[in-house]
Scaffold this motif. Structure first.
Motif, PDB file in Angstrom:
ATOM      1  N   ASP A  29      -7.109 -81.868  -2.813  1.00 51.15           N
ATOM      2  CA  ASP A  29      -8.352 -82.472  -2.321  1.00 51.15           C
ATOM      3  C   ASP A  29      -8.409 -83.993  -2.303  1.00 51.15           C
ATOM      4  OD1 ASP A  29      -9.427 -79.905  -1.954  1.00 51.15           O
ATOM      5  OD2 ASP A  29     -10.233 -79.843  -3.995  1.00 51.15           O
ATOM      6  N   ASP A  77      -9.944 -85.414   0.654  1.00 54.05           N
ATOM      7  CA  ASP A  77     -11.406 -85.359   0.812  1.00 54.05           C
ATOM      8  C   ASP A  77     -12.116 -86.395  -0.046  1.00 54.05           C
ATOM      9  OD1 ASP A  77     -11.168 -83.173   2.498  1.00 54.05           O
ATOM     10  OD2 ASP A  77     -11.216 -81.755   0.838  1.00 54.05           O
ATOM     11  N   ALA A 102     -17.747 -93.163  -2.357  1.00 52.32           N
ATOM     12  CA  ALA A 102     -19.008 -92.954  -3.059  1.00 52.32           C
ATOM     13  C   ALA A 102     -18.888 -91.894  -4.146  1.00 52.32           C
ATOM     14  CB  ALA A 102     -20.089 -92.553  -2.052  1.00 52.32           C
ATOM     15  N   GLN A 103     -17.993 -90.949  -3.952  1.00 51.00           N
ATOM     16  CA  GLN A 103     -17.887 -89.857  -4.914  1.00 51.00           C
ATOM     17  C   GLN A 103     -16.444 -89.342  -4.907  1.00 51.00           C
ATOM     18  OE1 GLN A 103     -20.730 -86.789  -4.207  1.00 51.00           O
ATOM     19  NE2 GLN A 103     -20.336 -85.760  -6.149  1.00 51.00           N
ATOM     20  N   ASN A 149     -13.101 -87.492  -5.387  1.00 50.22           N
ATOM     21  CA  ASN A 149     -12.777 -86.125  -5.799  1.00 50.22           C
ATOM     22  C   ASN A 149     -11.724 -86.201  -6.896  1.00 50.22           C
ATOM     23  OD1 ASN A 149     -11.444 -83.478  -5.867  1.00 50.22           O
ATOM     24  ND2 ASN A 149     -12.749 -83.023  -4.100  1.00 50.22           N
ATOM     25  N   GLU A 150     -12.024 -85.592  -8.026  1.00 51.13           N
ATOM     26  CA  GLU A 150     -11.172 -85.789  -9.197  1.00 51.13           C
ATOM     27  C   GLU A 150     -10.095 -84.713  -9.351  1.00 51.13           C
ATOM     28  OE1 GLU A 150     -13.953 -83.896 -12.657  1.00 51.13           O
ATOM     29  OE2 GLU A 150     -14.793 -85.496 -11.426  1.00 51.13           O
ATOM     30  N   ASN A 151     -10.006 -83.809  -8.402  1.00 53.58           N
ATOM     31  CA  ASN A 151      -9.102 -82.672  -8.571  1.00 53.58           C
ATOM     32  C   ASN A 151      -7.646 -83.118  -8.750  1.00 53.58           C
ATOM     33  OD1 ASN A 151      -8.593 -79.964  -8.816  1.00 53.58           O
ATOM     34  ND2 ASN A 151      -8.745 -79.504  -6.637  1.00 53.58           N
ATOM     35  N   PHE A 184     -11.733 -89.479 -14.115  1.00 50.45           N
ATOM     36  CA  PHE A 184     -12.707 -89.980 -13.142  1.00 50.45           C
ATOM     37  C   PHE A 184     -12.226 -91.313 -12.544  1.00 50.45           C
ATOM     38  CE2 PHE A 184     -16.113 -87.893 -16.072  1.00 50.45           C
ATOM     39  CZ  PHE A 184     -15.741 -86.641 -15.616  1.00 50.45           C
ATOM     40  N   HIS A 196     -14.025 -76.045  -5.222  1.00 52.70           N
ATOM     41  CA  HIS A 196     -14.191 -77.497  -5.062  1.00 52.70           C
ATOM     42  C   HIS A 196     -14.715 -77.840  -3.670  1.00 52.70           C
ATOM     43  CE1 HIS A 196     -12.358 -79.135  -8.743  1.00 52.70           C
ATOM     44  NE2 HIS A 196     -11.533 -78.095  -8.703  1.00 52.70           N
ATOM     45  N   ASP A 197     -14.493 -76.948  -2.715  1.00 52.22           N
ATOM     46  CA  ASP A 197     -14.997 -77.208  -1.369  1.00 52.22           C
ATOM     47  C   ASP A 197     -15.422 -75.897  -0.714  1.00 52.22           C
ATOM     48  OD1 ASP A 197     -12.669 -75.974  -0.084  1.00 52.22           O
ATOM     49  OD2 ASP A 197     -11.583 -77.717  -0.781  1.00 52.22           O
ATOM     50  N   ASN A 220     -20.604 -81.769  -4.915  1.00 49.44           N
ATOM     51  CA  ASN A 220     -19.795 -82.889  -4.424  1.00 49.44           C
ATOM     52  C   ASN A 220     -19.967 -83.052  -2.915  1.00 49.44           C
ATOM     53  OD1 ASN A 220     -18.034 -81.080  -3.123  1.00 49.44           O
ATOM     54  ND2 ASN A 220     -16.621 -81.023  -4.858  1.00 49.44           N
ATOM     55  N   GLN A 221     -19.164 -83.941  -2.349  1.00 51.95           N
ATOM     56  CA  GLN A 221     -19.356 -84.244  -0.923  1.00 51.95           C
ATOM     57  C   GLN A 221     -18.627 -83.265  -0.013  1.00 51.95           C
ATOM     58  OE1 GLN A 221     -18.366 -88.446  -0.544  1.00 51.95           O
ATOM     59  NE2 GLN A 221     -20.535 -88.932  -0.746  1.00 51.95           N
ATOM     60  N   ASN A 222     -17.955 -82.285  -0.603  1.00 48.02           N
ATOM     61  CA  ASN A 222     -17.191 -81.333   0.209  1.00 48.02           C
ATOM     62  C   ASN A 222     -17.835 -79.951   0.189  1.00 48.02           C
ATOM     63  OD1 ASN A 222     -14.632 -82.947  -1.572  1.00 48.02           O
ATOM     64  ND2 ASN A 222     -15.187 -83.467   0.523  1.00 48.02           N
ATOM     65  N   ASP A 267     -17.331 -79.458  -8.764  1.00 45.32           N
ATOM     66  CA  ASP A 267     -16.164 -79.708  -9.604  1.00 45.32           C
ATOM     67  C   ASP A 267     -16.314 -78.981 -10.941  1.00 45.32           C
ATOM     68  OD1 ASP A 267     -14.840 -81.281  -7.699  1.00 45.32           O
ATOM     69  OD2 ASP A 267     -16.132 -82.985  -8.174  1.00 45.32           O
ATOM     70  N   HIS A 268     -15.272 -79.075 -11.730  1.00 49.01           N
ATOM     71  CA  HIS A 268     -15.269 -78.357 -13.019  1.00 49.01           C
ATOM     72  C   HIS A 268     -16.442 -78.803 -13.889  1.00 49.01           C
ATOM     73  CE1 HIS A 268     -10.584 -77.962 -12.728  1.00 49.01           C
ATOM     74  NE2 HIS A 268     -11.211 -77.587 -11.630  1.00 49.01           N
TER      75      HIS A 268
END
Lengths: 526, 418
Positions: A187, A190, A194-195, A197-199, A242, B290-291, B337-339, B343-344
């Motif tokens: 991800d 994606d 602004a945010q 994705n921490e995956n 993060f 997550h999405d 989230n934005q997707n 998230d976890h």
């Protein structure tokens, strides 16, 4: 289990290859072990015979007409081995526009699976292939998760994993981070300013570099509390995840995104740094402030430096490599020596080859046979090598591995295949694996070969025949009770002896005999 | 290689079991290791553990539909009080916070309406970690933070505590073994009995028995496989066409085609084989949303409900002895989230179904105001998930103290079991 009377070199060869063979053992005995290891560490790809074998493969692809595309039913070479990332994304774009069937994308994965099986069975560059398989599992991706992971797969296999399999870890980590398949799978593609994705950031630290053992979220509430060595924290907490996500935001691949109203990223799947998507919020990772790193990709690359060069990464990753060769409980001395090599060659272009060399020359590496439990897939490959088989290059071959419960480049979560051997020792997996071995040389299965040609003079003597195959497959004789059971079986209705007289087709009982030997713990534990 | 030896009683008890089978197929006559002789009143209760892999979003499964913080944090994902995404009304609230089931979880809702389903909210691991792998590991060992010395799976410890070590005493309805059985010598895993067979088994049985041996973990599993197959062959013979006689669920029962449905069907089949099953596991993959959460969650919740409802209907008279616990490794982030994903996170939902379960809503709702969130981000955990496991194991499987299974747990039952 009493080990077969194998020699130290047989044990080492079993570890450094996808299965020791009688022929390889003869070669190494004649040129010398170190000569062989050195030549292996210099190999980076297919030897000419394997290249020719791959070039001769023709796989069937067929799917019915639908939407705007015609039916396809044809045989094709393994084009995916040469197709560039943009070639593969052209296919993906055509599939999205419904001018090609989705089967074209899945076919990319099928080709890489078949090529992998061929290489692991046939290639002389066995250490290279062993390490390629290791990194595929270390940087595990579910290749069939999406159209984009599929389209990115040939390039991930060739340009990321194989290109760096015996190379430099830091270089490889960056190649993985920028790869289309990983950007999509975890991800980061994606991630937005602004945010973030921490995956990916999380798995980068937890699975690819520092390891879960250095995740200290429950021990330290804040950054400052985590102990540091030379200004770098010994491990990570959620806040590091993060902030690493912030640092790596903006690392994407072209996929029709619109960073601004006037700009669009071309959908060729190629890596691109997109400043609009990059978070410039203050970030600190492993105790190191990244806020001064404002050049394109500088903060992200600093994160990759911090985690790749970290001494705890060396311990975690090298420990996994040693286990890959030696099984779940390797001698600590081997790990310690290999960690020293890793740390001393962090910037060397052949860092990983050096680490493997240290492992391969460790005295402990030649001791303690049968310490590694093979997955059903590894068992299939080792069986092919031990019995002189060749992969029957069809789209069916990889499915046979999948039917045992093995995930072939499609383990769903990014931790890769379980290292815990208990997982593979289920009754369900075992019965599937046993059935695969018994049918391996049949027309609908994955191997071709001629067993009789290898042992013709011995077929009238079950005792000598079983000794022959035991040495060929195990490097020594089976324990006496098992040997005796196989000799007794040879006198039975499905054994060798009556068939000599009755039917004449000795391939069938020989296939059964070698499958029985492959079902012994002496073979299953490498 | 030095491999651990199988317990001395292992081969003996299996042989005696098998020799008795022809005479009394279906009746369990297990000597020695079950701790009670055949014919005595024995505890025949069964525990089934269903793992939702990937971290199920409890705030979508059992949603606080009128909570202002929830509505604000989930602009696109929220389950609502009315309209097209209205949740299924449980008729239960935590204070003024009304909880509703996800609209796709119709199977769960039907079970709820029968009073067979207990829902525990804001439960999970007593740990702050948000890693799948660490969380799954802790969940399956059933430990708290820093309980690192406990290397066996919690079902392995339970299996020992209740004496269910024989073949068919435990079953994973999956192709591979979950870590909950780590350290067990030979638990059975069967995804689907229709393909659970060895080629040329009759011809190969004797020689396989010898070459497997019982001096390695692999050999023990192989030996167990041969024993299990003998039982299955008796009850569901392989016909001349090479196919095993199919299992027919109760009339009107439809498990669907999901993995969790097939796994539960295999477990129901094993229960009806009446071969002494006591502990079973099954899993449902794919909760790591997550999405694209809306479509993914809809399918998952629908499949889960359908599978559990089918399982429950299929059990018939066996309902009286089967209890199911549903667990996930963690819940998900409160803020979407934005997707279109999450998230976890931390606090999650667990469920219990079946025999002895007092249907209802349990747990302590901590609220979603940012002051009450774990790390300012996630649903707080107010119930240690081990309390649920312990209560079921204690009330249904007759284990009297938690020490041997959950050594660091101070029991504080929620009262969800009769």
């Amino acid at each position: 289990m009493s080990s077969p009377s194998t020699t130290p070199v047989w044990i080492a060869l079993g570890r450094l290859t996808f299965g020791a063979t009688g022929d390889l053992y003869s070669i190494v005995s004649s040129i010398g072990y170190s000569q062989w290891v050195e030549s292996q560490l210099a190999m980076r790809g297919d030897d000419p015979a394997t290249a020719a074998e791959l070039a001769n493969v023709r796989l069937t692809i067929s799917y019915p007409a639908d939407f705007s595309y015609p039916a396809v039913n044809e045989v094709r070479p393994l084009w995916a081995l040469q197709q560039s990332l943009s070639d593969c994304f052209a296919i993906r774009n055509a599939v999205a526009q419904q001018t090609l069937g989705f089967g074209e994308l899945f076919f990319l994965l099928t080709q890489i699976r078949v090529a992998t099986m061929i290489r692991q069975v046939s290639s002389q560059a066995q250490i290279f292939e062993k390490m390629a398989a290791f990194w595929h599992n270390h940087f595990s991706i579910q290749a069939d998760q999406s159209s984009d992971t599929l389209a990115g797969w040939p390039s991930y296999d060739r340009d990321v994993i194989r290109a760096n399999a015996l190379g430099n870890f830091r270089v490889m980590v960056e190649a993985v981070t920028k790869s289309t398949a990983m950007l999509d799978y975890l991800d980061n593609n994606d991630s937005r300013a602004a945010q973030p994705n921490e995956n990916y950031a999380r798995e980068l630290m937890e699975l690819h570099t520092l390891g879960a053992g250095n995740y200290f979220d429950h021990q330290y509430p804040t950054w400052d509390a985590v102990p540091k060595v030379n200004g770098v924290a010994v491990g990570f907490i959620d806040q590091d995840v993060f902030d690493a996500a912030k640092a790596l935001s903006g690392w994407v691949y072209g996929n029709n995104q619109r960073p601004t109203t006037t700009r669009r990223l071309f959908p060729d799947g190629a890596f691109v740094y997109e400043p609009v998507y990059h978070s410039t919020a203050p970030a600190r990772v492993l105790g190191v402030d990244l806020s001064s790193l404002t050049a394109p990709m500088a903060a992200g690359q600093r994160v990759l430096d911090l985690v790749s060069y970290h001494p705890n990464t060396a311990k975690f990753v090298v420990g996994k490599i040693v286990k890959w060769f030696m099984g779940a409980n390797p001698p600590q001395a081997v790990i310690d020596r290999a960690v020293d090599t890793w740390m001393a060659s962090q910037t060397a272009p052949d860092q990983i080859a050096r680490v493997v060399r240290t492992i391969a020359y460790s005295p402990e590496f030649f001791a303690t046979a049968n310490s590694y439990y093979r997955t059903p897939y590894e068992q299939m490959i080792a069986f092919a090598r031990a019995t002189g088989g060749t992969i029957r290059a069809t789209t069916v071959a990889p499915n046979i591995a999948l039917n045992t419960g093995y995930k072939f480049f499609n383990w769903p979560t990014p931790d890769g295949l379980p290292a815990d051997t208990t997982y593979w020792q289920s009754s369900n997996t075992l019965q599937a694996m046993t059935n695969v071995l018994f049918s391996a040389y049949e027309g609908a299965s994955y191997l071709t070969g001629n067993l009789l040609a290898q042992c013709q003079p011995l077929v009238s003597n079950p005792d000598a025949l079983i000794t022959f195959w035991s040495y060929k497959m195990l490097g020594g004789p089976l324990p006496a009770d098992k040997h005796a059971a196989l000799v007794a079986d040879a006198a039975g209705t499905r054994g060798i002896t009556p068939v000599v007289n009755a039917r004449g087709n000795l391939e069938v009982p020989l296939r059964r005999l070698v499958a029985l030997i492959a079902n012994t713990p002496e073979f299953t534990y490498n | 290689m030095t491999a651990p030896l199988a317990p001395a009683s292992f081969a003996l008890s299996r042989r005696r079991f098998l020799s008795g089978l022809g005479l009394a197929a279906g009746a369990m006559a297990l000597p020695g290791n079950v701790g009670m002789a055949f014919g005595q009143t024995s505890n025949t209760n069964i525990l089934v553990v269903l793992y939702q892999r990937g971290g199920c979003d409890g705030l979508s499964l059992v949603a606080p539909v009128n909570d202002a913080d929830y509505i604000a944090a989930r602009p696109t994902l929220k389950v609502e009080s009315s309209g097209s995404n209205a949740g299924l009304a449980l008729g239960r609230s935590f204070g003024t916070t009304e909880m509703r089931l996800h609209p796709a979880a119709t199977g769960l809702f039907e079970l709820w309406q029968t009073g067979a389903l207990a829902i525990v909210h804001a439960t999970g691991l007593l740990s702050s970690n948000r890693s799948h792998f660490k969380s799954i590991d802790m969940l399956e060992r059933a430990v708290a933070d820093s309980e690192n010395s406990q290397s066996t799976g919690w079902l392995t410890r339970t299996m020992t505590a209740i004496g269910a070590t024989q073949t068919f005493g435990t079953l994973a309805g999956t192709s591979a073994l979950p870590h909950s059985f780590a350290g067990a010598s030979s638990p059975l895993a069967v995804k689907d009995y229709s393909t659970f067979a060895l080629r040329n088994e009759t011809a190969n049985r004797t020689v396989l028995q010898t070459i497997f041996g019982t001096d390695t973990p692999y050999g023990v599993v192989g030996t167990g496989l041969l024993g299990a197959l003998q039982t299955v062959n008796t009850l569901y013979p392989v016909g001349s066409n090479g196919q095993r006689t199919a299992y027919t669920p109760a009339a009107g029962v439809d498990y669907g085609t999901s993995d969790v449905g097939l796994g539960l069907k295999t477990i129901a089949q094993t229960i009806k084989m009446n071969v002494g099953l006591k502990l079973a596991t099954v899993e449902q993959q794919g909760w790591d949303t997550h999405d694209s959460q809306p479509t993914r969650f809809q399918t998952l919740a629908s499949n889960l409900g359908q599978a559990l409802k089918a399982f429950w209907q299929d059990l018939g008279a066996d309902q009286a002895r089967v209890s199911v616990v549903v667990l996930t490794e963690f819940g998900r982030r409160v803020k979407e989230n934005q997707n279109s994903g999450t998230d976890h996170g931390h606090g999650a939902v667990a469920m219990a179904l079946g025999a002895g379960v007092k249907g209802g809503l349990y747990g302590t709702w901590p609220g979603l105001n940012s002051r009450n969130l774990d790390q300012g981000l996630d649903l707080m955990i107010t119930t240690d998930y081990r309390q649920i496991l312990w209560e079921v194991v204690n009330r249904r499987l007759g284990v009297s103290t938690p020490a041997s299974i959950f050594p660091t747990l101070t029991a504080a039952p929620l009262g969800l079991m009769a």
